[in-house]
Structures are given as C-alpha cells and as structure tokens.
Scaffold this motif. Structure first.
Motif, PDB file in Angstrom:
ATOM      1  N   ARG A  29      73.858   3.219 -10.463  1.00 57.36           N
ATOM      2  CA  ARG A  29      72.640   3.272  -9.982  1.00 57.36           C
ATOM      3  C   ARG A  29      72.656   3.466  -8.651  1.00 57.36           C
ATOM      4  O   ARG A  29      71.942   4.184  -7.867  1.00 57.36           O
ATOM      5  CB  ARG A  29      72.113   2.050 -10.361  1.00 57.36           C
ATOM      6  N   ARG A  32      73.533   7.158  -7.446  1.00 56.16           N
ATOM      7  CA  ARG A  32      72.070   8.026  -7.859  1.00 56.16           C
ATOM      8  C   ARG A  32      71.056   7.766  -6.688  1.00 56.16           C
ATOM      9  O   ARG A  32      70.646   8.632  -5.949  1.00 56.16           O
ATOM     10  CB  ARG A  32      71.444   7.833  -9.052  1.00 56.16           C
ATOM     11  N   LYS A  37      68.335  14.760  -3.417  1.00 58.26           N
ATOM     12  CA  LYS A  37      68.040  15.932  -4.386  1.00 58.26           C
ATOM     13  C   LYS A  37      68.306  17.264  -3.722  1.00 58.26           C
ATOM     14  O   LYS A  37      68.122  17.440  -2.584  1.00 58.26           O
ATOM     15  CB  LYS A  37      66.688  15.865  -4.857  1.00 58.26           C
ATOM     16  N   TYR A  63      71.931  16.433  -7.498  1.00 63.31           N
ATOM     17  CA  TYR A  63      71.887  15.839  -6.088  1.00 63.31           C
ATOM     18  C   TYR A  63      73.147  15.993  -5.594  1.00 63.31           C
ATOM     19  O   TYR A  63      74.281  16.453  -6.148  1.00 63.31           O
ATOM     20  CB  TYR A  63      72.049  14.225  -6.740  1.00 63.31           C
ATOM     21  N   SER A  65      75.845  14.189  -2.461  1.00 63.48           N
ATOM     22  CA  SER A  65      76.370  12.756  -2.054  1.00 63.48           C
ATOM     23  C   SER A  65      77.758  12.879  -1.190  1.00 63.48           C
ATOM     24  O   SER A  65      78.589  13.538  -1.750  1.00 63.48           O
ATOM     25  CB  SER A  65      76.530  11.910  -3.307  1.00 63.48           C
ATOM     26  N   ALA A  80      72.115  13.398 -14.686  1.00 61.82           N
ATOM     27  CA  ALA A  80      72.300  14.134 -13.464  1.00 61.82           C
ATOM     28  C   ALA A  80      73.706  14.470 -13.109  1.00 61.82           C
ATOM     29  O   ALA A  80      74.570  14.089 -13.530  1.00 61.82           O
ATOM     30  CB  ALA A  80      71.789  12.970 -12.300  1.00 61.82           C
ATOM     31  N   LEU A  82      76.058  14.923  -9.697  1.00 65.57           N
ATOM     32  CA  LEU A  82      76.113  14.671  -8.112  1.00 65.57           C
ATOM     33  C   LEU A  82      77.458  15.705  -7.749  1.00 65.57           C
ATOM     34  O   LEU A  82      78.422  15.733  -8.350  1.00 65.57           O
ATOM     35  CB  LEU A  82      76.660  13.104  -7.932  1.00 65.57           C
TER      36      LEU A  82
END
Length: 93
Positions: A29, A32, A37, A63, A65, A80, A82
């Motif tokens: 969590r 994310r 985005k 996304y 990161s 999703a 990353l």
C-alpha cells in the motif's frame, strides 16, 4: 498435554503468518501511494495495446517509483505496474 502444545503451536504459527501478511500488504500500500501515475502517452498506449493483445479487460494502473529497482506488479482488485523512475523518466509525472 502434548495435544494442547500442538494446538498452541498451530494457533501461534497462524497468528505469526497472518501478521506477516498484514505487514506485507501495508508495505505494498505504501509503495502504491508513494508512486506517481505515468501519464506519458507512449507508455499508456503501449500498456493498453499489450493488455488488449493478451486479453486483459480490467484497467491496469501504470506508476513510476523511486523505491523499486525493477518492474513490479501489485494488486489483485486494483492491479498496477510499478516501473523504476529511471526507466520512465521524470517527465511522465
């Protein structure tokens, strides 16, 4: 007796593994929420094209990161991908 010990060990193990699962879910969590985005058209169109080719109907978030070193898939209800920021670049935020 020994049956009580087995039950206590079993319940203790179940609690330990449930705790580990909870810690892992919280870490995902945070990953994310800390990700940006990807809005660069080239990346989003490629993702939509590839998803269509392999029959994925559900929308998949994309996304970037700083906290991942290689591409990572996360989520089941809200899937999703990353990507490392170095791969996408800073212009996609």
């Amino acid at each position: 007796g020994w049956r009580s010990a087995i039950v206590i060990a079993y319940v203790g193990g179940a609690i330990l593994f449930a705790g580990r699962l909870l810690v892992s879910l919280l870490a995902i969590r945070r990953l994310r929420r800390g990700a940006a985005k990807v809005s660069e058209r080239r990346w989003t169109e490629s993702l939509e094209d590839l998803a269509g080719r392999i029959g994925i109907r559900r929308r998949v978030g994309l996304y970037r990161s700083e906290r991942v070193a290689s591409p990572v898939t996360i989520g089941w209800l809200r899937p999703a991908i990353l990507l490392p920021s170095q791969v996408v670049g800073s212009s996609s935020a």
